[in-house]
Design a protein around this motif. Structure first.
Motif, short mmCIF file in Angstrom:
data_model
loop_
_atom_site.label_atom_id
_atom_site.label_comp_id
_atom_site.label_asym_id
_atom_site.label_seq_id
_atom_site.Cartn_x
_atom_site.Cartn_y
_atom_site.Cartn_z
N ALA A 1 122.24 79.85 43.92
CA ALA A 1 122.55 78.47 43.53
C ALA A 1 121.37 77.84 42.80
N GLU A 2 120.16 78.25 43.16
CA GLU A 2 118.96 77.76 42.48
C GLU A 2 118.40 78.84 41.57
N ASP A 3 118.03 78.42 40.38
CA ASP A 3 117.39 79.32 39.41
C ASP A 3 115.89 79.18 39.60
N ARG A 4 115.29 80.13 40.32
CA ARG A 4 113.87 80.00 40.68
C ARG A 4 112.97 79.97 39.45
N LEU A 5 113.27 80.81 38.47
CA LEU A 5 112.46 80.82 37.26
C LEU A 5 112.55 79.48 36.54
N ALA A 6 113.75 78.92 36.48
CA ALA A 6 113.93 77.62 35.83
C ALA A 6 113.11 76.54 36.54
N ALA B 1 130.39 82.98 43.17
CA ALA B 1 130.13 82.61 44.56
C ALA B 1 128.64 82.32 44.70
N PRO B 2 128.23 81.05 44.62
CA PRO B 2 126.79 80.74 44.71
C PRO B 2 126.23 81.14 46.06
N ASP B 3 125.13 81.87 46.03
CA ASP B 3 124.50 82.39 47.25
C ASP B 3 125.47 83.25 48.06
N GLY B 4 126.51 83.77 47.41
CA GLY B 4 127.48 84.63 48.11
C GLY B 4 128.22 83.92 49.22
N ASP B 5 128.49 82.60 49.05
CA ASP B 5 129.04 81.82 50.15
C ASP B 5 130.40 82.32 50.65
N LEU B 6 131.26 82.82 49.75
CA LEU B 6 132.55 83.34 50.20
C LEU B 6 132.35 84.57 51.07
N PHE B 7 131.49 85.47 50.64
CA PHE B 7 131.23 86.68 51.42
C PHE B 7 130.60 86.35 52.77
N THR B 8 129.76 85.34 52.81
CA THR B 8 129.14 84.91 54.06
C THR B 8 130.17 84.41 55.04
N ALA B 9 131.13 83.60 54.54
CA ALA B 9 132.18 83.07 55.42
C ALA B 9 133.03 84.20 55.99
N ILE B 10 133.32 85.21 55.18
CA ILE B 10 134.09 86.36 55.66
C ILE B 10 133.29 87.14 56.69
N PRO C 1 118.05 67.35 29.48
CA PRO C 1 117.78 68.43 30.43
C PRO C 1 118.37 68.16 31.81
N TRP C 2 118.80 69.23 32.45
CA TRP C 2 119.19 69.19 33.85
C TRP C 2 117.93 69.29 34.68
N ARG C 3 117.70 68.36 35.59
CA ARG C 3 116.42 68.26 36.29
C ARG C 3 116.50 68.61 37.77
N GLN C 4 117.69 68.86 38.29
CA GLN C 4 117.81 69.14 39.72
C GLN C 4 117.51 70.61 40.02
N ALA C 5 117.19 70.88 41.27
CA ALA C 5 116.82 72.23 41.67
C ALA C 5 118.00 73.18 41.61
N LYS C 6 119.18 72.71 42.01
CA LYS C 6 120.36 73.57 42.02
C LYS C 6 120.92 73.72 40.61
N ALA C 7 120.99 74.96 40.16
CA ALA C 7 121.58 75.22 38.84
C ALA C 7 123.11 75.28 38.94
N ILE C 8 123.63 75.76 40.06
CA ILE C 8 125.08 75.73 40.32
C ILE C 8 125.34 74.46 41.11
N ALA C 9 125.71 73.41 40.41
CA ALA C 9 125.73 72.06 41.00
C ALA C 9 127.10 71.70 41.54
N ASP D 1 126.14 77.64 35.13
CA ASP D 1 124.87 77.01 35.48
C ASP D 1 124.68 75.74 34.66
N MET D 2 124.01 74.76 35.25
CA MET D 2 123.87 73.47 34.62
C MET D 2 122.86 73.45 33.47
N HIS D 3 122.11 74.51 33.31
CA HIS D 3 121.21 74.57 32.15
C HIS D 3 121.98 74.90 30.88
N THR D 4 123.20 75.41 31.02
CA THR D 4 124.07 75.60 29.86
C THR D 4 125.26 74.65 29.90
N LEU D 5 125.72 74.25 31.08
CA LEU D 5 126.80 73.27 31.17
C LEU D 5 126.27 71.87 30.86
#
Length: 509
Positions: free
Chosen positions: A239-244, A318-327, A91-99, A81-85
């Motif tokens: 992909a988004e950290d709602r609490l953040a 897998a942000p938002d489980g995207d790999l599993f969704t594609a399968i 500060p990381w200011r974008q909505a997506k934490a997995i950027a 996540d971009m709040h630690t990366l």
């Protein structure tokens, strides 16, 4: 003084005399090698702490960004996540934490531009060798630019090159690959004009790169198959950290950022510790999560149940489980098998199954490279990296005024990079305050034993870790993977005493 010490001093004097009249293109207080995530962060810490101190960043490539400019394959993104990366100081200011990669690249370049760091980058400078002179209390660094040799000197050398080879990734010798009539590409050399639309794609591998590529390619390919020899642990995360995002709206970016950062550090540490202490619990949680996201009756035991324990290798995201969704949607599939050979139309597997392909992506790993491939010497003696211990995971035994950055394998790289930069600042302040010229780790502990620097079972580590410096069996020679412990040691622990030696350069004889 012993006879060996006298000989060393004589050797150092002779070597210094050899280079006394050689041309130096630039002299600075701190030489930083690498203008990626770590190098820009290091420069920011140095510049903020010492506004009057000179520094230069030597970058082998022609742009800022390092990894995040090099990797341009579809879907490239962080697996942290971009709040630690992100940097502690910005500060990381974008909505997506997995950027995604472009957003991270913009973040690094904006950081450099806002602080004026980009003015101190020397592009196209590939460092080949660096030598410390005790008599002169300085590093002499040899670099090449456009085929022309250059020489720079500095009081402190700070290497931020990461630990893998930028020129090429790892591709096994696949039988019959020359017969394949389609396209073969490694993600590290992804062509800008490669169009996968409507094509049958096979991605070889199951690590973080493959897990990123498969759902991205599946958006427009005819079908994507992830071909793996053995499964990898894959965890879904929003992909988004709602609490953040809520805290940022309420408190503002600067006040909320430390809270979010520590929240994510704590959760990551707890997961890692649980994985090491109760691996069966974590395996069960990951398996159940996969079952929930995959089609009914899917063979999770074959394709998503690794033989190793969680965090023996890095956990894939897998942000938002995207790999599993594609399968689940049928645009991607997983095959667990071994390659017998390439054919003109695809691949033949050891089970006898044939996979047709127009495009094969070899997401088969990285090649490690210690210190960007540069050689080190101290007073004319080459430093044998595999025989040298690391100090606090950031310096080398017997190598003065030198630091390097290696991030965590179980957490965000930048967490460690920031701490290393802070400790370098503390060392430089001690040198200034006491009028010292050099600081060097020295091992007086006869009981400490050598261990691999990276205690990790990933293939890319096992292939090359023998070429790297060693870790020690106990502090301060052990490379830790615990952010909280490193924070206490590097940010608040003593910089003098113990294994660290401070001294002044020898006076005229």
């Amino acid at each position: 003084m012993t006879a060996a010490d006298e000989h060393a001093d004589e050797h150092a004097d002779e070597h210094a005399d050899e280079h006394a009249d050689e041309h130096v293109d630039e002299h600075v207080d701190v030489l930083i090698v690498g203008a990626g995530l770590s190098g820009v962060g290091a420069a920011h810490h140095i510049q903020s702490a010492f506004p009057g101190r000179t520094y230069t960043i030597l970058e082998a490539r022609d742009t800022i960004g390092g990894t995040w400019d090099l990797f341009r394959y579809p879907g490239v993104r962080s697996d942290s996540d971009m709040h630690t990366l992100g940097y502690r100081f910005r500060p990381w200011r974008q909505a997506k934490a997995i950027a995604d990669g472009p957003a991270i690249l913009d973040y690094i370049r904006d950081t450099a531009a806002e602080a004026g760091i980009d003015r101190y980058v020397r592009f196209g400078h590939r460092v080949t060798r660096a030598e410390w002179s005790t008599r002169d209390a300085r590093w002499t660094v040899d670099a090449v630019r456009d085929g022309r040799p250059l020489r720079l000197t500095g009081r402190f050398l700070y290497v931020c090159t990461g630990y893998y080879h930028y020129d090429a990734g790892h591709t096994p010798d696949f039988p019959g690959i020359e017969r394949f009539g389609g396209t073969v590409v490694h993600p590290q050399q992804w062509p800008a004009d490669l169009d996968h639309t409507g094509k049958k794609v096979v991605v070889i591998g199951s690590g973080a790169t493959a897990v990123t590529l498969v759902p991205a390619l599946a958006e427009s390919a005819a079908h994507v198959t992830m071909l793996q020899r053995s499964p990898t642990y894959i965890a879904s995360r929003p992909a988004e950290d709602r609490l953040a995002n809520r805290l940022r709206d309420l408190l503002g970016a600067r006040r909320s950022y430390p809270v979010i950062r520590w929240k994510n550090v704590t959760l990551g540490t707890l997961l890692y510790r649980l994985s090491r202490r109760r691996p069966e619990v974590v395996k069960s949680l990951l398996r159940k999560a996969a079952i929930r996201q995959l089609p009914p009756g899917y063979d999770v035991g074959t394709h998503f149940s690794p033989r190793y324990q969680p965090w023996d290798q890095r956990l894939c995201l897998a942000p938002d489980g995207d790999l599993f969704t594609a399968i689940r949607h049928g645009s991607a599939s997983v095959v667990t098998d071994r390659i017998a050979e390439f054919t003109p139309t695809g691949l033949l597997l050891e089970s006898g199954t044939a996979l047709d392909a127009d495009l094969v992506v070899t997401a088969t790993g990285l090649r490690l490279l210690a210190l960007g491939g540069m050689r080190l010497a101290v007073d004319g003696r080459e430093v044998a990296l595999p025989e040298t211990m690391t100090y606090k995971g950031m310096m080398l035994e017997g190598v003065p005024n030198f630091a390097f950055t290696v991030g965590y394998t179980n957490a965000s790289w930048t967490l460690k990079a920031d701490l290393v930069a802070e400790h370098v600042v503390r060392l430089l302040r001690r040198l200034d305050a006491r009028g010292y010229d050099q600081c060097v780790p020295a091992n007086d502990d006869a009981g400490v034993t050598l261990r691999p620097l990276l205690d990790f079972d990933s293939g890319y580590v096992l292939r090359s870790v023998h070429e790297f410096p060693k870790s020690g069996s106990r502090a301060p020679w052990r490379l830790g993977m615990n952010y909280a412990q490193d924070l206490l040691t590097l940010r608040f622990g003593r910089v003098d005493g113990g294994a660290m030696r401070f001294s002044r350069r020898p006076g005229p004889v």
